[in-house]
Write a protein that holds these residues in place. Structure first.
Motif, PDB file in Angstrom:
ATOM      1  N   VAL A  45      75.910 -30.015 -61.836  1.00 25.25           N
ATOM      2  CA  VAL A  45      76.118 -28.737 -62.529  1.00 25.25           C
ATOM      3  C   VAL A  45      76.926 -29.000 -63.792  1.00 25.25           C
ATOM      4  CG1 VAL A  45      77.075 -26.410 -62.384  1.00 25.25           C
ATOM      5  CG2 VAL A  45      76.055 -27.461 -60.345  1.00 25.25           C
ATOM      6  N   PRO A  46      76.362 -28.723 -64.984  1.00 27.42           N
ATOM      7  CA  PRO A  46      74.984 -28.244 -65.191  1.00 27.42           C
ATOM      8  C   PRO A  46      73.974 -29.350 -64.898  1.00 27.42           C
ATOM      9  CG  PRO A  46      76.039 -28.696 -67.284  1.00 27.42           C
ATOM     10  CD  PRO A  46      77.108 -28.854 -66.249  1.00 27.42           C
ATOM     11  N   PRO A  47      72.716 -28.957 -64.594  1.00 23.05           N
ATOM     12  CA  PRO A  47      71.719 -29.971 -64.214  1.00 23.05           C
ATOM     13  C   PRO A  47      71.221 -30.810 -65.390  1.00 23.05           C
ATOM     14  CG  PRO A  47      70.757 -27.775 -64.238  1.00 23.05           C
ATOM     15  CD  PRO A  47      72.220 -27.587 -64.433  1.00 23.05           C
ATOM     16  N   ASP A 116      63.426 -23.453 -95.945  1.00 17.12           N
ATOM     17  CA  ASP A 116      63.089 -23.813 -94.562  1.00 17.12           C
ATOM     18  C   ASP A 116      63.903 -25.007 -94.071  1.00 17.12           C
ATOM     19  OD1 ASP A 116      62.022 -25.765 -96.131  1.00 17.12           O
ATOM     20  OD2 ASP A 116      60.020 -25.742 -95.220  1.00 17.12           O
ATOM     21  N   THR A 117      65.003 -25.292 -94.752  1.00 25.02           N
ATOM     22  CA  THR A 117      65.847 -26.409 -94.331  1.00 25.02           C
ATOM     23  C   THR A 117      67.249 -25.914 -93.984  1.00 25.02           C
ATOM     24  OG1 THR A 117      66.530 -26.920 -96.595  1.00 25.02           O
ATOM     25  CG2 THR A 117      64.567 -28.048 -95.757  1.00 25.02           C
ATOM     26  N   LEU A 118      67.959 -26.733 -93.217  1.00 32.37           N
ATOM     27  CA  LEU A 118      69.275 -26.376 -92.713  1.00 32.37           C
ATOM     28  C   LEU A 118      70.369 -26.991 -93.574  1.00 32.37           C
ATOM     29  CD1 LEU A 118      70.847 -25.060 -90.271  1.00 32.37           C
ATOM     30  CD2 LEU A 118      70.877 -27.375 -89.276  1.00 32.37           C
ATOM     31  N   ALA A 119      71.322 -26.163 -93.996  1.00 30.63           N
ATOM     32  CA  ALA A 119      72.509 -26.661 -94.685  1.00 30.63           C
ATOM     33  C   ALA A 119      73.688 -26.526 -93.744  1.00 30.63           C
ATOM     34  CB  ALA A 119      72.753 -25.866 -95.958  1.00 30.63           C
ATOM     35  N   VAL A 120      74.406 -27.631 -93.516  1.00 27.56           N
ATOM     36  CA  VAL A 120      75.566 -27.642 -92.624  1.00 27.56           C
ATOM     37  C   VAL A 120      76.818 -27.679 -93.482  1.00 27.56           C
ATOM     38  CG1 VAL A 120      76.758 -28.895 -90.790  1.00 27.56           C
ATOM     39  CG2 VAL A 120      74.254 -28.791 -90.808  1.00 27.56           C
ATOM     40  N   ASN A 121      77.707 -26.729 -93.242  1.00 26.05           N
ATOM     41  CA  ASN A 121      78.867 -26.551 -94.117  1.00 26.05           C
ATOM     42  C   ASN A 121      80.139 -27.217 -93.602  1.00 26.05           C
ATOM     43  OD1 ASN A 121      77.258 -24.959 -95.827  1.00 26.05           O
ATOM     44  ND2 ASN A 121      77.681 -23.127 -94.577  1.00 26.05           N
ATOM     45  N   ILE A 122      80.051 -27.973 -92.544  1.00 25.09           N
ATOM     46  CA  ILE A 122      81.205 -28.680 -92.006  1.00 25.09           C
ATOM     47  C   ILE A 122      80.826 -30.119 -91.739  1.00 25.09           C
ATOM     48  CG2 ILE A 122      82.118 -26.573 -90.897  1.00 25.09           C
ATOM     49  CD1 ILE A 122      81.187 -27.841 -88.204  1.00 25.09           C
ATOM     50  N   ALA A 123      81.823 -30.920 -91.403  1.00 25.85           N
ATOM     51  CA  ALA A 123      81.573 -32.299 -90.975  1.00 25.85           C
ATOM     52  C   ALA A 123      81.698 -32.325 -89.448  1.00 25.85           C
ATOM     53  CB  ALA A 123      82.580 -33.253 -91.610  1.00 25.85           C
ATOM     54  N   PRO A 124      80.595 -32.200 -88.739  1.00 25.89           N
ATOM     55  CA  PRO A 124      80.666 -32.100 -87.277  1.00 25.89           C
ATOM     56  C   PRO A 124      81.054 -33.422 -86.623  1.00 25.89           C
ATOM     57  CG  PRO A 124      78.389 -32.182 -87.977  1.00 25.89           C
ATOM     58  CD  PRO A 124      79.215 -32.125 -89.234  1.00 25.89           C
ATOM     59  N   ARG A 125      81.547 -33.297 -85.386  1.00 24.23           N
ATOM     60  CA  ARG A 125      81.873 -34.473 -84.570  1.00 24.23           C
ATOM     61  C   ARG A 125      80.698 -34.800 -83.655  1.00 24.23           C
ATOM     62  NH1 ARG A 125      84.554 -33.101 -80.967  1.00 24.23           N
ATOM     63  NH2 ARG A 125      84.871 -30.866 -81.314  1.00 24.23           N
ATOM     64  N   LEU A 126      80.510 -36.082 -83.414  1.00 20.56           N
ATOM     65  CA  LEU A 126      79.458 -36.504 -82.495  1.00 20.56           C
ATOM     66  C   LEU A 126      79.677 -35.859 -81.126  1.00 20.56           C
ATOM     67  CD1 LEU A 126      77.009 -38.404 -81.968  1.00 20.56           C
ATOM     68  CD2 LEU A 126      78.673 -40.127 -81.213  1.00 20.56           C
ATOM     69  N   GLY A 127      78.652 -35.193 -80.607  1.00 17.94           N
ATOM     70  CA  GLY A 127      78.700 -34.628 -79.260  1.00 17.94           C
ATOM     71  C   GLY A 127      79.328 -33.257 -79.167  1.00 17.94           C
ATOM     72  N   GLN A 128      79.734 -32.671 -80.303  1.00 19.52           N
ATOM     73  CA  GLN A 128      80.429 -31.383 -80.217  1.00 19.52           C
ATOM     74  C   GLN A 128      79.494 -30.286 -79.693  1.00 19.52           C
ATOM     75  OE1 GLN A 128      81.784 -30.421 -84.226  1.00 19.52           O
ATOM     76  NE2 GLN A 128      79.972 -29.155 -84.600  1.00 19.52           N
ATOM     77  N   HIS A 129      80.089 -29.357 -78.969  1.00 19.74           N
ATOM     78  CA  HIS A 129      79.414 -28.170 -78.422  1.00 19.74           C
ATOM     79  C   HIS A 129      78.277 -28.509 -77.461  1.00 19.74           C
ATOM     80  CE1 HIS A 129      81.949 -26.057 -81.112  1.00 19.74           C
ATOM     81  NE2 HIS A 129      81.224 -26.231 -82.222  1.00 19.74           N
ATOM     82  N   ILE A 130      78.339 -29.689 -76.883  1.00 19.59           N
ATOM     83  CA  ILE A 130      77.358 -30.059 -75.859  1.00 19.59           C
ATOM     84  C   ILE A 130      78.093 -30.179 -74.518  1.00 19.59           C
ATOM     85  CG2 ILE A 130      75.815 -31.854 -74.990  1.00 19.59           C
ATOM     86  CD1 ILE A 130      75.041 -32.484 -77.834  1.00 19.59           C
ATOM     87  N   ARG A 131      77.598 -29.433 -73.531  1.00 12.92           N
ATOM     88  CA  ARG A 131      78.124 -29.556 -72.172  1.00 12.92           C
ATOM     89  C   ARG A 131      77.265 -30.570 -71.424  1.00 12.92           C
ATOM     90  NH1 ARG A 131      78.855 -23.097 -71.759  1.00 12.92           N
ATOM     91  NH2 ARG A 131      76.588 -23.214 -71.712  1.00 12.92           N
ATOM     92  N   PRO A 132      77.831 -31.742 -71.115  1.00 12.90           N
ATOM     93  CA  PRO A 132      76.997 -32.792 -70.515  1.00 12.90           C
ATOM     94  C   PRO A 132      76.606 -32.487 -69.070  1.00 12.90           C
ATOM     95  CG  PRO A 132      79.279 -33.509 -70.642  1.00 12.90           C
ATOM     96  CD  PRO A 132      79.208 -32.194 -71.366  1.00 12.90           C
ATOM     97  N   ARG A 133      75.519 -33.038 -68.662  1.00 17.39           N
ATOM     98  CA  ARG A 133      75.056 -32.926 -67.283  1.00 17.39           C
ATOM     99  C   ARG A 133      76.169 -33.364 -66.323  1.00 17.39           C
ATOM    100  NH1 ARG A 133      69.576 -35.683 -64.750  1.00 17.39           N
ATOM    101  NH2 ARG A 133      70.082 -35.320 -62.540  1.00 17.39           N
ATOM    102  N   GLY A 134      76.418 -32.539 -65.288  1.00 12.19           N
ATOM    103  CA  GLY A 134      77.432 -32.865 -64.288  1.00 12.19           C
ATOM    104  C   GLY A 134      78.859 -32.666 -64.761  1.00 12.19           C
ATOM    105  N   ASP A 136      80.712 -30.016 -64.822  1.00  8.76           N
ATOM    106  CA  ASP A 136      81.448 -29.182 -63.870  1.00  8.76           C
ATOM    107  C   ASP A 136      81.465 -29.829 -62.486  1.00  8.76           C
ATOM    108  OD1 ASP A 136      82.779 -27.131 -62.616  1.00  8.76           O
ATOM    109  OD2 ASP A 136      81.067 -25.780 -62.560  1.00  8.76           O
ATOM    110  N   ILE A 137      80.284 -30.193 -62.002  1.00  7.68           N
ATOM    111  CA  ILE A 137      80.158 -30.739 -60.650  1.00  7.68           C
ATOM    112  C   ILE A 137      79.135 -31.869 -60.671  1.00  7.68           C
ATOM    113  CG2 ILE A 137      79.504 -30.227 -58.265  1.00  7.68           C
ATOM    114  CD1 ILE A 137      80.190 -27.268 -58.911  1.00  7.68           C
ATOM    115  N   ALA A 138      79.493 -32.971 -60.020  1.00  7.87           N
ATOM    116  CA  ALA A 138      78.574 -34.105 -59.911  1.00  7.87           C
ATOM    117  C   ALA A 138      77.881 -34.085 -58.557  1.00  7.87           C
ATOM    118  CB  ALA A 138      79.314 -35.418 -60.105  1.00  7.87           C
ATOM    119  N   GLU A 139      76.634 -34.467 -58.533  1.00 12.37           N
ATOM    120  CA  GLU A 139      75.891 -34.541 -57.279  1.00 12.37           C
ATOM    121  C   GLU A 139      76.647 -35.422 -56.271  1.00 12.37           C
ATOM    122  OE1 GLU A 139      71.499 -35.987 -55.597  1.00 12.37           O
ATOM    123  OE2 GLU A 139      71.924 -35.976 -57.759  1.00 12.37           O
TER     124      GLU A 139
END
Length: 399
Positions: A45-47, A116-134, A136-139
């Motif tokens: 969780v998440p799967p 039709d293209t995306l302009a990003v106005n910040i310098a994002p961090r690798l992996g930001q705003h991603i909730r990785p698999r497991g 919360d809870i690992a199998e």
């Protein structure tokens, strides 16, 4: 006869709890039930990796290259995305699966579409705003332990794991009877010398809060035969019998004699206030409790002594409630010979929790219980001055 301490009495009661069975119950009926086995996660969780924001999923190296990013797909929650094409971004929504190849999510407020293209106005961090698999809870992770009492959040947790039913302690059937010809039910007219039966709805609610079924025997007439018949009926249909009042040695108190005729009874005088008398025994091998008739005494003795018994009978391991220190806003100059449980109200103060007590501490003053949110514990022989530390038990933990 020496008075028995609350701790000694509780120890003896818990040592005498009968073993109890288990049953499978679906989540909709599992509120308040006691787990009979550990629960381990069968899934992550998440799967899958998913987005924590509404925004755009992309490959950070593509953004660093400075090339414009075309929007190649739209991914709502629940969709199965395609792999992210090189040099593109995916419109993504909260909870949606991260497409293969994407490693970063940029929030929509930090982006804008230019043509039709995306302009990003910040310098994002690798992996930001991603909730990785497991995340919360690992199998395979052990989530809830045997003996845990299931509350609302636990049911949500189990549902998130796909668990539809759980093995729990069997639901108790608790017979409740009130004694006293002076009692009338709410809504009835009172005659001279009569009072309303306040113990019945209060005790029934306390019993039901533990997930038990209440078998209401109503008010039992003050005669030996009526008392005997009610006790026999209770023992035939219930797993525990609780009586309110009628266990003293007065001429109109028949519970003691009839319990002894049908089984066995211990009458204990406890070093507790409010309270003092408590009856415990068996009616045809069914556990029996005789609580004091005064409503505050009945409330306190049920919460401190009967409640842990019923919880353990269903398999619970957490039986006693925590005590917390608070600063007294009152004086207690009288050192008592019984441990006292004062109806109290705890509020936050500048230096931590503060506690005041209700001005009426009579064992018949049920208004003090409705007013309070805690019991202030005054040990035997203890006095207090305003500003001293005193232990409190929150009602939400025992009722």
């Amino acid at each position: 006869m020496a008075l028995r301490s609350v701790a000694e009495t509780l120890h003896q009661l818990l040592a005498d709890v009968p073993t109890w069975g288990t049953e499978s119950r679906n989540l909709a009926q599992a509120q308040g039930a006691i787990l009979a086995a550990d629960v381990c996660a069968q899934i992550d969780v998440p799967p899958l990796d998913n987005s924590a924001m509404d925004g755009y999923a992309l490959r950070l190296s593509d953004l660093s290259a400075g090339a414009p990013l075309r929007i190649s797909q739209r991914i709502p929650a629940g969709a199965n995305p395609c792999a992210l094409q090189a040099g593109t971004a995916a419109r993504i929504f909260t909870g949606a699966s991260i497409p293969a190849g994407a490693d970063t999510v940029v929030a929509q407020e930090d982006c804008e579409l230019v043509g039709d293209t995306l302009a990003v106005n910040i310098a994002p961090r690798l992996g930001q705003h991603i909730r990785p698999r497991g995340q919360d809870i690992a199998e395979g992770q052990r989530i809830l332990l045997k003996g845990h009492r299931l509350l609302a959040a636990d049911l949500g947790l189990l549902a998130s794991l796909g668990v539809g039913s759980v093995q729990v302690g069997c639901r108790l059937r608790v017979a409740l009877m009130s004694t006293g010809d002076e009692l009338r039910e709410p809504g009835e007219m009172l005659a001279a010398g009569q009072i309303y039966n306040s113990n019945r709805p209060m005790l029934a609610a306390l019993i039901a809060s533990l997930g038990a079924e209440v078998i209401d025997l109503g008010i039992v007439a003050d005669t030996p035969q009526a008392t005997r018949d009610a006790l026999a009926r209770a023992a035939a249909t219930a797993d525990v019998v609780i009586s309110s009042g009628g266990v003293s040695v007065g001429e109109e108190d028949h519970v003691k004699a009839q319990v002894e005729a049908l089984g066995s009874l211990n009458l204990w005088k406890l070093a507790i206030k409010p309270g003092k008398p408590l009856a415990y025994g068996r009616v045809a091998e069914v556990p029996f409790f005789g609580l004091p008739g005064n409503p505050v005494s009945g409330f306190v003795t049920f919460c401190l002594l009967v409640r842990p018994y019923l919880l353990k009978m269903q398999g619970a391991t957490q039986l006693q409630s925590p005590q917390w220190a608070a600063r007294a806003l009152f004086d207690w100059p009288r050192a008592g010979t019984r441990q006292e449980y004062l109806r109290a109200r705890v509020t936050p103060g500048d230096a931590g929790m503060e506690v005041e007590i209700h001005p009426q501490q009579s064992s018949g003053a049920l208004s003090s219980v409705s007013w309070c949110n805690a019991l202030a514990v005054i040990p035997i022989g203890k006095t207090l001055s305003r500003g001293d530390s005193v232990d409190v038990i929150f009602l939400q933990d025992i009722s």
